[in-house]
Design a protein around this motif. Structure first.
Motif, PDB file in Angstrom:
ATOM      1  N   ARG A  10      29.005  37.652  25.954  1.00  0.00           N
ATOM      2  CA  ARG A  10      27.781  37.180  26.607  1.00  0.00           C
ATOM      3  C   ARG A  10      27.052  38.287  27.350  1.00  0.00           C
ATOM      4  N   ARG A  51      36.387  46.226  28.594  1.00  0.00           N
ATOM      5  CA  ARG A  51      36.671  44.887  29.099  1.00  0.00           C
ATOM      6  C   ARG A  51      35.763  44.614  30.301  1.00  0.00           C
ATOM      7  N   ALA A  52      35.322  43.366  30.440  1.00  0.00           N
ATOM      8  CA  ALA A  52      34.407  43.011  31.535  1.00  0.00           C
ATOM      9  C   ALA A  52      34.968  43.469  32.887  1.00  0.00           C
ATOM     10  N   THR A  53      36.262  43.285  33.081  1.00  0.00           N
ATOM     11  CA  THR A  53      36.882  43.636  34.371  1.00  0.00           C
ATOM     12  C   THR A  53      36.985  45.147  34.585  1.00  0.00           C
ATOM     13  N   ASP A  72      31.700  38.082  40.047  1.00  0.00           N
ATOM     14  CA  ASP A  72      33.121  37.735  40.143  1.00  0.00           C
ATOM     15  C   ASP A  72      33.991  38.973  39.993  1.00  0.00           C
ATOM     16  N   ALA A  91      24.201  35.769  32.676  1.00  0.00           N
ATOM     17  CA  ALA A  91      25.599  35.288  32.680  1.00  0.00           C
ATOM     18  C   ALA A  91      25.851  34.470  33.945  1.00  0.00           C
ATOM     19  N   LYS A  92      24.992  33.464  34.135  1.00  0.00           N
ATOM     20  CA  LYS A  92      25.056  32.676  35.373  1.00  0.00           C
ATOM     21  C   LYS A  92      26.073  31.542  35.273  1.00  0.00           C
ATOM     22  N   LYS A 120      42.445  33.912  38.037  1.00  0.00           N
ATOM     23  CA  LYS A 120      42.248  35.338  37.749  1.00  0.00           C
ATOM     24  C   LYS A 120      41.594  35.989  38.982  1.00  0.00           C
ATOM     25  N   SER A 162      30.398  26.761  33.906  1.00  0.00           N
ATOM     26  CA  SER A 162      28.981  26.850  33.552  1.00  0.00           C
ATOM     27  C   SER A 162      28.494  25.462  33.137  1.00  0.00           C
TER      28      SER A 162
HETATM   29  N1  LIG Z   1      31.010  30.199  30.959  1.00  0.00           N
HETATM   30  C1  LIG Z   1      30.294  31.186  31.468  1.00  0.00           C
HETATM   31  N2  LIG Z   1      28.959  31.076  31.545  1.00  0.00           N
HETATM   32  C2  LIG Z   1      28.207  32.073  32.039  1.00  0.00           C
HETATM   33  N3  LIG Z   1      28.725  33.243  32.489  1.00  0.00           N
HETATM   34  C3  LIG Z   1      30.038  33.402  32.426  1.00  0.00           C
HETATM   35  C4  LIG Z   1      30.892  32.394  31.910  1.00  0.00           C
HETATM   36  N4  LIG Z   1      32.155  32.841  31.940  1.00  0.00           N
HETATM   37  C5  LIG Z   1      32.094  34.084  32.454  1.00  0.00           C
HETATM   38  N5  LIG Z   1      30.822  34.438  32.757  1.00  0.00           N
HETATM   39  C6  LIG Z   1      30.343  35.726  33.335  1.00  0.00           C
HETATM   40  O1  LIG Z   1      30.358  36.686  32.295  1.00  0.00           O
HETATM   41  C7  LIG Z   1      31.244  37.762  32.623  1.00  0.00           C
HETATM   42  C8  LIG Z   1      31.940  38.235  31.358  1.00  0.00           C
HETATM   43  O2  LIG Z   1      32.701  37.178  30.835  1.00  0.00           O
HETATM   44  P1  LIG Z   1      33.557  37.370  29.513  1.00  0.00           P
HETATM   45  O3  LIG Z   1      34.069  36.009  29.171  1.00  0.00           O
HETATM   46  O4  LIG Z   1      32.758  38.145  28.517  1.00  0.00           O
HETATM   47  O5  LIG Z   1      34.723  38.317  29.966  1.00  0.00           O
HETATM   48  P2  LIG Z   1      36.170  37.904  30.442  1.00  0.00           P
HETATM   49  O6  LIG Z   1      36.925  37.406  29.258  1.00  0.00           O
HETATM   50  O7  LIG Z   1      36.028  36.999  31.639  1.00  0.00           O
HETATM   51  O8  LIG Z   1      36.713  39.334  30.975  1.00  0.00           O
HETATM   52  P3  LIG Z   1      37.970  40.195  30.525  1.00  0.00           P
HETATM   53  O9  LIG Z   1      37.802  40.416  29.040  1.00  0.00           O
HETATM   54  O10 LIG Z   1      37.855  41.469  31.297  1.00  0.00           O
HETATM   55  O11 LIG Z   1      39.154  39.359  30.889  1.00  0.00           O
HETATM   56  C9  LIG Z   1      32.180  37.208  33.699  1.00  0.00           C
HETATM   57  O12 LIG Z   1      32.656  38.248  34.531  1.00  0.00           O
HETATM   58  C10 LIG Z   1      31.263  36.254  34.433  1.00  0.00           C
HETATM   59  O13 LIG Z   1      30.486  36.939  35.401  1.00  0.00           O
END
Ligand SMILES: Nc1ncnc2c1ncn2[C@@H]1O[C@H](COP(=O)(O)OP(=O)(O)OP(=O)(O)O)[C@@H](O)[C@H]1O
Ligand SMILES: O=P(O)(O)OC[C@H]1O[C@H](OP(=O)(O)OP(=O)(O)O)[C@H](O)[C@@H]1O
Length: 219
Positions: A10, A51-53, A72, A91-92, A120, A162
Motif C-alpha cells: 500500500r 520492510r515497512a518497519t 505507527d 495509508a490511513k 506488534k 481500517s
Molecule cells: N489496513 C490498513 N489500511 C491502511 N493503512 C494501513 C493498514 N495496515 C497498515 N497500514 C499502514 O501502512 C503501513 C505499511 O503496512 P504494510 O502492511 O505494507 O506493512 P507491514 O506488513 O505492517 O510491515 P512489515 O512488513 O514491516 O511487518 C503501516 O505501517 C501502516 O501505517
C-alpha cells in the motif's frame, strides 16, 4: 544520487502519485520484480524496497535520503535523528484495542485485572495502558494479531484497523481508539543540508500534492 526508501504494497501504491508529482517514475514495479534497488526515469533518483518497519532505520543511518513510513512504525522506532516535515495523509487507519466478541473488557479494566495484550506495537500499547493505569503483560507478535484472542494467547490486541473487515471476519470488536495513523515523509537531516537543491523540490512537490488533495476534500 537521491535514494528513497519505500515498502512494497500500500505505501508503494499510494506513493506513486506523489512521486509522479515530483516528476519521478519508477522503472519497474516492486511486486513484479525481485530487485531491491529500482531505478527511475531520473538518472540521479533511485528507490530502495525495504520492510515497512525498516524504513526509519535506512533513513536514520543515511542509507536513504528520504523515506515514507507509517506513524505507527515511527512511534515504535522513536524517530531519533529523523526530520518529519510532512504528513502525507496516505495509508490511513486507526490504532485500536480489540477483544473477542463477548469479552467484558470494561469489566476487566474496572476490576483492575491484569490483561494480556498481543501486539506488534508494544511501545504504543505500553504508553496507552500506562496512561489509563491498566496493568498489562505485553506479548510481542509480528503479524496476524487478530488470532491471539481466539486461541487464548491474549485477552486483547492492539492493532491497526481500517475498514474493520479483519476484526469482523475473526469475531473481534474494537473497544478503544488509541490514535489516528497515516504515513509521514521521513528525511535524513544531514542529507537535507548536503543535497538541499535536489531534495527540497521533491519535498515541495509532495507537499503541494497533499495540500491540493486536502483542498479538494474540503470543497
Ligand atoms: N489496513 C490498513 N489500511 C491502511 N493503512 C494501513 C493498514 N495496515 C497498515 N497500514 C499502514 O501502512 C503501513 C505499511 O503496512 P504494510 O502492511 O505494507 O506493512 P507491514 O506488513 O505492517 O510491515 P512489515 O512488513 O514491516 O511487518 C503501516 O505501517 C501502516 O501505517
Ligand atoms: O480493518 P481492515 O481494513 O481489515 O485492515 C486491518 C488489517 O490491515 C493490517 O494488516 P495488513 O493488511 O497490512 O496485513 P499484514 O499486517 O499481514 O501485512 C492490520 O494489521 C489489520 O490486520
Amino acid at each position: 544520487m537521491i535514494t528513497i526508501a519505500l515498502s512494497k504494497g500500500r505505501i508503494f501504491e499510494e506513493t506513486l502519485p506523489l512521486l509522479a508529482a515530483a516528476g519521478i517514475v519508477p522503472s519497474e514495479a516492486p511486486e513484479s520484480s525481485r530487485k531491491l534497488i529500482i531505478g527511475t526515469n531520473m538518472e540521479d533518483v533511485r528507490l530502495i524496497i525495504v520492510r515497512a518497519t525498516d524504513v526509519p532505520t535506512y533513513v536514520q543511518y543515511g542509507a536513504a535520503d528520504l523515506g515514507i513510513a507509517g506513524k505507527d512504525v515511527l512511534l515504535e522506532h522513536g524517530g531519533a535523528g529523523l526530520y518529519l516535515p510532512l504528513d502525507l495523509d496516505i495509508a490511513k487507519c486507526r490504532l485500536m484495542v480489540a477483544v473477542q466478541n463477548g469479552f467484558d473488557y470494561e469489566g476487566a479494566v474496572k476490576q483492575g485485572a491484569r490483561l494480556r495484550i498481543a501486539t506488534k506495537y508494544t511501545e504504543c500499547a505500553r504508553e496507552h495502558f500506562a496512561n489509563k493505569g491498566v496493568h498489562v503483560d505485553l506479548i510481542k507478535l509480528y503479524g496476524s494479531m487478530e488470532l491471539a484472542p481466539l486461541v487464548g494467547l491474549a485477552d486483547a490486541i492492539v492493532d491497526l484497523v481500517s475498514t474493520g473487515s479483519t476484526l469482523k471476519a475473526n469475531n473481534l470488536v474494537a473497544v478503544e481508539d488509541i490514535r489516528e495513523i497515516s504515513s509521514r515523509l521521513v528525511v535524513n537531516q544531514a542529507a537535507l543540508k548536503l543535497k538541499h537543491s535536489k531534495l527540497q523540490p521533491i519535498i515541495d512537490a509532495f507537499a503541494a500534492t497533499v495540500a491540493a488533495r486536502q483542498a479538494e476534500h474540503l470543497t
